[in-house]
Write an enzyme that holds these catalytic residues in place. Structure first.
Site, PDB file in Angstrom:
ATOM      1  N   ARG A   1      -7.197  -7.167 -10.199  1.00  0.00           N
ATOM      2  CA  ARG A   1      -7.900  -8.398 -10.587  1.00  0.00           C
ATOM      3  C   ARG A   1      -9.363  -8.071 -10.837  1.00  0.00           C
ATOM      4  NH1 ARG A   1     -10.935  -8.613  -6.017  1.00  0.00           N
ATOM      5  NH2 ARG A   1      -9.890  -7.915  -4.133  1.00  0.00           N
TER       6      ARG A   1
ATOM      7  N   VAL B   1     -15.371  -9.182  -7.109  1.00  0.00           N
ATOM      8  CA  VAL B   1     -16.624  -9.915  -6.871  1.00  0.00           C
ATOM      9  C   VAL B   1     -17.795  -9.155  -7.512  1.00  0.00           C
ATOM     10  CG1 VAL B   1     -18.250 -10.672  -5.076  1.00  0.00           C
ATOM     11  CG2 VAL B   1     -15.784 -10.887  -4.688  1.00  0.00           C
TER      12      VAL B   1
ATOM     13  N   HIS C   1     -15.359  -4.375   7.292  1.00  0.00           N
ATOM     14  CA  HIS C   1     -14.612  -3.994   6.091  1.00  0.00           C
ATOM     15  C   HIS C   1     -14.861  -4.929   4.909  1.00  0.00           C
ATOM     16  CE1 HIS C   1     -12.659  -0.984   8.476  1.00  0.00           C
ATOM     17  NE2 HIS C   1     -12.129  -1.885   9.275  1.00  0.00           N
TER      18      HIS C   1
ATOM     19  N   LYS D   1       0.801  -1.223   0.000  1.00  0.00           N
ATOM     20  CA  LYS D   1       0.000   0.000   0.000  1.00  0.00           C
ATOM     21  C   LYS D   1       0.836   1.277   0.000  1.00  0.00           C
ATOM     22  CE  LYS D   1      -4.034  -2.126   1.781  1.00  0.00           C
ATOM     23  NZ  LYS D   1      -5.169  -2.050   2.653  1.00  0.00           N
TER      24      LYS D   1
HETATM   25  P1  ADP Z   1      -8.015  -3.745   3.094  1.00  0.00           P
HETATM   26  O1  ADP Z   1      -7.011  -3.956   1.995  1.00  0.00           O
HETATM   27  O2  ADP Z   1      -7.599  -4.359   4.400  1.00  0.00           O
HETATM   28  O3  ADP Z   1      -9.428  -4.073   2.689  1.00  0.00           O
HETATM   29  P2  ADP Z   1      -8.438  -0.859   2.584  1.00  0.00           P
HETATM   30  O4  ADP Z   1      -7.356   0.142   2.596  1.00  0.00           O
HETATM   31  O5  ADP Z   1      -9.003  -1.253   1.267  1.00  0.00           O
HETATM   32  O6  ADP Z   1      -7.970  -2.157   3.422  1.00  0.00           O
HETATM   33  O7  ADP Z   1      -9.637  -0.358   3.494  1.00  0.00           O
HETATM   34  C1  ADP Z   1     -10.734  -1.164   3.785  1.00  0.00           C
HETATM   35  C2  ADP Z   1     -11.824  -0.347   4.440  1.00  0.00           C
HETATM   36  O8  ADP Z   1     -11.324   0.270   5.639  1.00  0.00           O
HETATM   37  C3  ADP Z   1     -12.354   0.802   3.601  1.00  0.00           C
HETATM   38  O9  ADP Z   1     -13.362   0.398   2.679  1.00  0.00           O
HETATM   39  C4  ADP Z   1     -12.883   1.701   4.681  1.00  0.00           C
HETATM   40  O10 ADP Z   1     -14.111   1.182   5.156  1.00  0.00           O
HETATM   41  C5  ADP Z   1     -11.861   1.566   5.800  1.00  0.00           C
HETATM   42  N1  ADP Z   1     -10.779   2.588   5.692  1.00  0.00           N
HETATM   43  C6  ADP Z   1      -9.579   2.452   5.061  1.00  0.00           C
HETATM   44  N2  ADP Z   1      -8.834   3.596   5.134  1.00  0.00           N
HETATM   45  C7  ADP Z   1      -9.579   4.473   5.847  1.00  0.00           C
HETATM   46  C8  ADP Z   1      -9.382   5.851   6.276  1.00  0.00           C
HETATM   47  N3  ADP Z   1      -8.264   6.540   5.991  1.00  0.00           N
HETATM   48  N4  ADP Z   1     -10.377   6.439   7.000  1.00  0.00           N
HETATM   49  C9  ADP Z   1     -11.510   5.758   7.316  1.00  0.00           C
HETATM   50  N5  ADP Z   1     -11.753   4.478   6.944  1.00  0.00           N
HETATM   51  C10 ADP Z   1     -10.813   3.837   6.219  1.00  0.00           C
END
Ligand code: ADP
Length: 446
Positions: free
Chosen positions: A291, A294, A235, A116
């Site tokens: 990718r 879903v 999440h 990330k």
């Molecule tokens: P993962 O790869 O673990 O799924 P992500 O970065 O895609 O992590 O984030 C998953 C979820 O976490 C997001 O859809 C959101 O709900 C929450 N999230 C991530 N970053 C933030 C942030 N900076 N502020 C608030 N919620 C966040």
């Protein structure tokens, strides 16, 4: 075009890929664990190979067994689906080293987007707006305090290798930061073998909005609009909509243009999704998935483009069969993820489906690999199907969704079907007025 594609996955996505292959005149090879010998993807494929015992590490994640299956059957390409090996850069490299085409982006792109911190740097450099955060990984707590001071509390500590919501810790104030950082680091170390963490501004009530893109090897890139995936539990996405009920046409055009130009600049190949949080009219990048997702069918329903067909075609070296100007969004689509789970406790409910009747009729699509008499094994994800409904507009789509949910009959195991019927009655949902915490808040009150 490929002659034979090995589908390195199971369940509904294996079937979705099989269908696209058959329509392109391609033979299919199913792979499966001993627990999936009777699965529909195995029954429908032209050939099948058993990989090993039920445990994913011995079957669907077993790279030597999958490569052997491809060599024995003479497959010229491997489609990884989603989950399992789909975002494993090493697997993409190994496939290529065996002169087999990996249906996906290059290993380099998978690797960069899988980290990330590297991903934020890469997309930030091509104009994608980021969540304010620390510059790269945090060396120690002193750096964390300094970065948090600059960003402003609350902050989120996130793992560079994070996925599935793991390795993410909220720090509402300065007093919580040291503990949040420690917990995130140890969680990330044990889950991903990498304790690199970084800081991000914590957004209070954003929506999760993601842009679907596809690129060929001839320099053509298209963006297929957004999906709103704000309805989440832990999440994990529960229900998705295309297009988002929240964006204006101007918001949509702006983020679509930014995403498309960024992907062109990165020289990306295949399908991908750029995920954003959206708050107070602003987009903030969180991650890119390299990718098929879903929830790709709702984009297919509103654009009338077969994403899996196009994905396979571009992997075989063909140009996209459409241009950006051909994309016209039509109507509204919603997907409900139907899980074999208790609808209240969300405890998995594997077992025998003694009776099943699929919903149908205009605008209704049920992507699933289940059938009457199917035994849901306890070893894998609990999603057993996706109900995808399309309507002329959002109210029409909601009315159809309700009648489709009422038509579906499934006996033998618990499913999350009642949850969706309940959700449809909620005024906030009916208005499209929700954010990423809305579903959990509602479930807690219920
Ligand atoms: P993962 O790869 O673990 O799924 P992500 O970065 O895609 O992590 O984030 C998953 C979820 O976490 C997001 O859809 C959101 O709900 C929450 N999230 C991530 N970053 C933030 C942030 N900076 N502020 C608030 N919620 C966040």
């Amino acid at each position: 075009m490929f002659e034979k594609v090995l589908i390195a996955n199971r369940g509904e996505i294996a079937l979705r890929i099989h269908r696209a292959c058959k329509e392109l005149g391609i033979s299919t090879v199913a792979v499966h664990s001993t627990a999936d010998a009777d699965a529909m993807h195995v029954r429908l494929a032209d050939e099948s190979v058993c990989l090993g015992p039920p445990s994913p590490t011995e079957s669907y994640l077993n790279i030597p067994a999958i490569i052997s299956a491809a060599e024995i059957t003479g497959a010229d390409a491997i489609h990884p689906g989603y989950g399992f090996l789909s975002e494993n850069a090493r697997f993409a490299e190994i496939v290529k080293a065996h002169n087999i085409t990996f249906i996906g982006p290059t290993a380099e792109h998978i690797r960069v987007m899988g980290d990330k911190i590297a991903a934020k740097e890469a997309v930030g450099s091509v104009g994608i707006p980021l969540v304010p955060g620390s510059k790269g990984a945090l060396a120690d707590i002193k750096q964390a305090y300094a970065a948090a001071e600059e960003i402003g509390y609350p902050v989120l500590v996130k793992a560079a290798s994070g996925g599935g919501g793991r390795g993410m810790k909220l720090s509402p104030t300065k007093a919580d930061l040291a503990e949040a950082m420690n917990t995130a680091q140890s969680e990330a170390k044990s889950a991903f073998g990498d304790d690199n963490v970084y800081l991000e501004k914590y957004l209070g009530r954003p929506r999760h909005i993601e842009i679907q893109i596809i690129a060929d090897a001839h320099g053509n890139v298209a963006q297929l609009g957004e999906r709103d995936c704000s309805l989440q539990r832990r999440h994990q996405k529960v229900l998705e909509e295309a297009l988002s009920p929240a964006l204006t046409p101007e918001d949509r055009a702006e983020i679509g243009k930014i995403a498309r130009e960024a992907i062109a600049n990165l020289g990306y190949l295949g399908v991908g999704t750029i995920e954003f949080l959206w708050e107070d009219g602003k987009f903030y990048f969180i991650e890119m998935n390299t990718r098929l997702q879903v929830e790709h069918p709702i984009t297919e329903q509103v654009t009338n483009i077969d994403l899996v067909r196009e994905q396979i075609r571009v992997a075989a070296g063909h140009a996209l069969s459409f241009s950006q100007d051909d994309i016209k969004f039509q109507g509204h689509a919603i997907e409900c993820r139907i899980n074999a789970e208790d609808p209240k406790t969300f405890r998995p409910s594997p077992g025998d489906i003694t009776y099943f009747h699929a919903p149908g009729g205009p605008g209704v699509r049920f992507d699933s690999a289940i059938y009457s008499g199917y035994r849901i094994p306890p070893f894998y994800d609990s999603m057993i199907g996706k109900l995808i409904v399309w309507g002329d507009d959002r109210p029409h789509c909601l009315a159809r969704l309700k009648r489709a949910l009422q038509e579906m009959a499934l006996v033998g195991v618990d499913t999350t079907l009642p949850l969706f019927l309940d959700l449809l009655e909620q005024p906030d949902f009916q208005r499209g007025d929700y954010h990423i915490h809305w579903l959990e808040d509602w479930l807690a009150e219920k």
